[in-house]
Design a protein around this motif. Structure first.
Motif, PDB file in Angstrom:
ATOM      1  N   UNK A 128       0.728  -1.171  -0.086  1.00 16.36           N
ATOM      2  CA  UNK A 128       0.148   0.096   0.010  1.00 16.36           C
ATOM      3  C   UNK A 128       0.832   1.280   0.036  1.00 16.36           C
ATOM      4  N   UNK A 129       1.830   1.373   0.996  1.00 15.64           N
ATOM      5  CA  UNK A 129       2.655   2.507   1.018  1.00 15.64           C
ATOM      6  C   UNK A 129       3.374   2.714  -0.424  1.00 15.64           C
ATOM      7  N   UNK A 130       4.122   1.850  -0.683  1.00 15.12           N
ATOM      8  CA  UNK A 130       5.058   1.575  -1.905  1.00 15.12           C
ATOM      9  C   UNK A 130       4.367   2.272  -3.110  1.00 15.12           C
ATOM     10  N   UNK A 131       3.016   1.712  -3.394  1.00 11.74           N
ATOM     11  CA  UNK A 131       2.191   2.313  -4.521  1.00 11.74           C
ATOM     12  C   UNK A 131       1.542   3.735  -4.336  1.00 11.74           C
ATOM     13  N   UNK A 132       1.229   3.890  -3.043  1.00 10.35           N
ATOM     14  CA  UNK A 132       1.086   5.338  -2.646  1.00 10.35           C
ATOM     15  C   UNK A 132       2.049   6.383  -2.799  1.00 10.35           C
ATOM     16  N   UNK A 133       3.247   6.059  -2.612  1.00  9.44           N
ATOM     17  CA  UNK A 133       4.242   7.002  -2.928  1.00  9.44           C
ATOM     18  C   UNK A 133       4.416   7.010  -4.660  1.00  9.44           C
ATOM     19  N   UNK A 134       4.407   6.027  -5.475  1.00  7.27           N
ATOM     20  CA  UNK A 134       4.288   6.068  -6.722  1.00  7.27           C
ATOM     21  C   UNK A 134       3.163   6.792  -7.314  1.00  7.27           C
ATOM     22  N   UNK A 135       2.013   6.800  -6.467  1.00 11.30           N
ATOM     23  CA  UNK A 135       0.863   7.505  -7.324  1.00 11.30           C
ATOM     24  C   UNK A 135       0.653   9.063  -6.792  1.00 11.30           C
ATOM     25  N   UNK A 378      15.761  -7.090   6.869  1.00  7.73           N
ATOM     26  CA  UNK A 378      15.603  -5.944   5.982  1.00  7.73           C
ATOM     27  C   UNK A 378      16.834  -5.048   5.941  1.00  7.73           C
ATOM     28  N   UNK A 379      17.250  -4.703   4.829  1.00  6.41           N
ATOM     29  CA  UNK A 379      18.459  -3.507   4.794  1.00  6.41           C
ATOM     30  C   UNK A 379      19.854  -3.823   5.266  1.00  6.41           C
ATOM     31  N   UNK A 380      20.030  -5.136   5.504  1.00  5.55           N
ATOM     32  CA  UNK A 380      21.544  -5.504   5.716  1.00  5.55           C
ATOM     33  C   UNK A 380      22.431  -4.798   4.631  1.00  5.55           C
ATOM     34  N   UNK A 381      23.509  -4.463   5.126  1.00  5.13           N
ATOM     35  CA  UNK A 381      24.536  -3.676   4.486  1.00  5.13           C
ATOM     36  C   UNK A 381      24.334  -2.164   4.621  1.00  5.13           C
ATOM     37  N   UNK A 382      22.974  -1.737   4.709  1.00  2.00           N
ATOM     38  CA  UNK A 382      22.917  -0.345   5.352  1.00  2.00           C
ATOM     39  C   UNK A 382      22.669  -0.252   6.772  1.00  2.00           C
ATOM     40  N   UNK A 383      22.242  -1.296   7.408  1.00  2.00           N
ATOM     41  CA  UNK A 383      21.975  -1.299   9.041  1.00  2.00           C
ATOM     42  C   UNK A 383      22.793  -2.589   9.457  1.00  2.00           C
ATOM     43  N   UNK A 384      23.368  -2.212  10.497  1.00  2.15           N
ATOM     44  CA  UNK A 384      23.990  -3.321  11.216  1.00  2.15           C
ATOM     45  C   UNK A 384      23.121  -3.611  12.448  1.00  2.15           C
ATOM     46  N   UNK A 430       9.767   2.792   9.181  1.00  2.64           N
ATOM     47  CA  UNK A 430       8.416   3.282   9.186  1.00  2.64           C
ATOM     48  C   UNK A 430       7.852   3.568   7.823  1.00  2.64           C
ATOM     49  N   UNK A 431       6.589   3.148   7.344  1.00  2.00           N
ATOM     50  CA  UNK A 431       6.072   3.371   6.246  1.00  2.00           C
ATOM     51  C   UNK A 431       5.104   4.520   6.094  1.00  2.00           C
ATOM     52  N   UNK A 432       4.230   4.419   7.097  1.00  2.00           N
ATOM     53  CA  UNK A 432       3.287   5.397   7.123  1.00  2.00           C
ATOM     54  C   UNK A 432       3.744   6.997   6.758  1.00  2.00           C
ATOM     55  N   UNK A 433       3.224   7.841   5.862  1.00  3.51           N
ATOM     56  CA  UNK A 433       3.769   9.069   5.649  1.00  3.51           C
ATOM     57  C   UNK A 433       2.646  10.102   6.243  1.00  3.51           C
ATOM     58  N   UNK A 434       1.704   9.550   7.005  1.00  9.08           N
ATOM     59  CA  UNK A 434       0.827  10.578   7.713  1.00  9.08           C
ATOM     60  C   UNK A 434      -0.135  11.140   6.585  1.00  9.08           C
ATOM     61  N   UNK A 447      11.038   3.560   5.088  1.00  6.58           N
ATOM     62  CA  UNK A 447      11.117   2.205   4.556  1.00  6.58           C
ATOM     63  C   UNK A 447      10.943   2.021   3.191  1.00  6.58           C
ATOM     64  N   UNK A 448      10.202   2.975   2.616  1.00  5.63           N
ATOM     65  CA  UNK A 448       9.894   2.798   1.088  1.00  5.63           C
ATOM     66  C   UNK A 448      11.298   3.333   0.394  1.00  5.63           C
ATOM     67  N   UNK A 449      11.678   4.323   0.948  1.00  6.79           N
ATOM     68  CA  UNK A 449      13.018   4.804   0.180  1.00  6.79           C
ATOM     69  C   UNK A 449      14.334   3.816   0.255  1.00  6.79           C
TER      70      UNK A 449
END
Length: 485
Positions: A128-135, A378-384, A430-434, A447-449
């Motif tokens: 939902x949040x990924x598509x919401x950003x693209x829309x 999630x995001x290993x390599x970006x987060x330890x 965090x996904x929710x953009x409010x 999270x989306x980015x």
């Protein structure tokens, strides 16, 4: 109806020039030497104990170009219309929040309806949040790492806007008995239609689907067609749901494993569950009286049998709370209280290696104790994760008195450092953009980015696989030699 949003004009690039002279060059050189001296001073005088979140910084000139496949609204927001218009309380869990939303007369024909608050569904809401950003209109997407393009030939990847998890949950909520069948299974019919539509497109045929992105956060999403979309980039919460024991296997006992070429860290992306508990800021943190907290189901299957063994070992330990349940209504308040008053939160494997419980713990500043040998994060390599989590081997955790003794041995300074590090890393889950319907600017550090950044990291391997496949002579049969099919 195609999913489209307005595009914005290109950003103008300013080019600066200035006349050069010897005095100017001398002053510039002097300034440069001073700047470098200060830079080296701060670099090498910084304490080594300082925690720096290992997240990739977003750069305006660096993005991933995303084309949104042309699917009917019925495969995404239309499924939300269906959910809200025919809302039936979920027999698996009390869904008080959704009942309240429907009782306030949710407007009909809402272009972007809200996602269910039912925690069994909400935990998988990445789609939902990924598509919401693209829309979101392009002029509002200045902080997005994904650049939406409207010509598929310009795209790095093709996003398939199918709410596969919601589709599966609608079927499970109305006719669970038909879920594993194809006849009388509306979810299967949607899966079949989406795959047939996408596979007919020139974009799919050109790449063999390797540059297409599907969101499959529920372990059962698109179960019937997984073999057909295996070459694509799959956004999954872990790989646990891709391996299963089949009682109908040849001898009735040997494992029937989905081929390893269907899921791989070379091409797929592990994404976080949506956390269900609110964020606790470090400044709000108070004294924690309990040592260890866990809330969830005691009995699990497959690798989750370790949970039942841990339960029996820990349930009577002083300073340890083991509760059955899920964070809905009353359970949610119990989880908030338990996670905010305990030093550590237990995270054993369940039916799959991970769960949303890990991300609730992070938001609650409760140090995760991860007992799951096969977990992918999630995001290993970006987060330890070792900067804010305790990893324990299953064999050690199952030794009587070992786990509690180890946790008690950690000093206050160590625990405070874990929590400080965790507070800095909370936003990336965090996904929710409010914004209503998820349509609006997203947090640049959210999270989306990070998901799109992780997909971007895999592009060279994916593009190489496409080139390798396309140069094969017609009719040639070459065995798969890597996990990136």
């Amino acid at each position: 109806m195609a999913l489209r949003s307005s595009s914005s004009s290109p950003i103008a690039t300013a080019i600066f020039s200035f006349p050069c002279s010897v005095p100017v060059l001398f002053l510039a050189l002097t300034s440069l030497i001073s700047t470098l001296s200060l830079t080296f001073f701060f670099l090498f005088s910084r304490p080594h104990t300082q925690f720096i979140p290992r997240t990739a910084h977003l750069q305006s000139h660096n993005s991933i170009k995303v084309f949104v496949a042309d699917l009917s609204r019925s495969f995404n927001y239309g499924l939300l219309d269906k959910y809200w218009s025919s809302y039936i309380p979920d027999a698996r869990i009390s869904s008080d929040s959704d009942r309240q939303i429907t009782s306030t007369h949710l407007p009909k024909n809402l272009k972007f309806p809200p996602y269910p608050e039912n925690p069994l569904i909400k935990q998988y809401s990445a789609e939902y949040w990924i598509l919401g950003d693209l829309m979101t209109p392009d002029y509002l997407r200045t902080g997005s790492f994904a650049q939406r393009v409207y010509d598929v030939d310009e795209a790095d990847v093709v996003f398939v806007p199918f709410f596969a998890t919601l589709s599966a949950e609608l079927q499970l909520g109305t006719a669970k008995g038909a879920f594993n069948k194809k006849v009388g299974n509306e979810d299967y019919e949607r899966q079949r239609e989406v795959v047939d539509l996408v596979r007919k497109t020139p974009a799919w045929k050109r790449s063999g689907g390797r540059d297409h992105v599907f969101v499959l956060t529920d372990p059962v999403a698109m179960w019937h067609v997984r073999a057909e979309i295996a070459p694509a980039i799959l956004l999954v919460v872990d790989f646990g749901g891709w391996y299963r024991l089949d009682s109908k296997s040849s001898n009735g006992s040997s494992p029937d494993r989905i081929q390893h070429t269907q899921v791989s860290l070379l091409k797929d992306v592990i994404v976080p569950y949506t956390h269900l508990l609110p964020r606790l800021h470090l400044s709000e943190d108070q004294r924690r009286q309990m040592l260890l907290y866990f809330k969830g189901a005691k009995h699990r299957h497959r690798g989750g049998v370790v949970r039942e063994k841990l339960w029996d070992l820990l349930v009577n330990e002083p300073g340890v709370i083991m509760e059955e349940g899920f964070p809905n209504a009353t359970g949610r308040e119990q989880s908030i209280r338990g996670m905010r008053t305990s030093e550590f939160c237990l995270h054993p494997a369940g039916d799959t290696p991970t769960s949303c419980r890990l991300f609730d713990a992070v938001q609650s500043l409760c140090i995760p104790v991860i007992v799951s040998d096969n977990i992918e994060l999630p995001f290993e390599g970006m987060v330890d994760y070792s900067e804010f989590s305790v990893f324990v081997a299953v064999n050690d955790a199952l030794r009587p008195n070992w786990l509690v003794g180890y946790l008690r041995s950690l000093s206050k300074e160590q625990k405070d450092k874990y929590r400080q590090n965790m507070s800095r890393i909370q936003p990336i889950f965090k996904y929710d953009n409010g914004y209503p319907g998820g349509i609006g600017p997203i947090p640049s550090d959210g999270a989306v980015n990070h998901i799109w950044q992780k997909v971007h990291q895999k592009l060279p391997t994916i593009k190489e696989a496409i080139v390798r496949e396309n140069r094969k002579p017609p009719g040639a049969s070459i065995p798969l030699r890597c996990h990136c099919t």
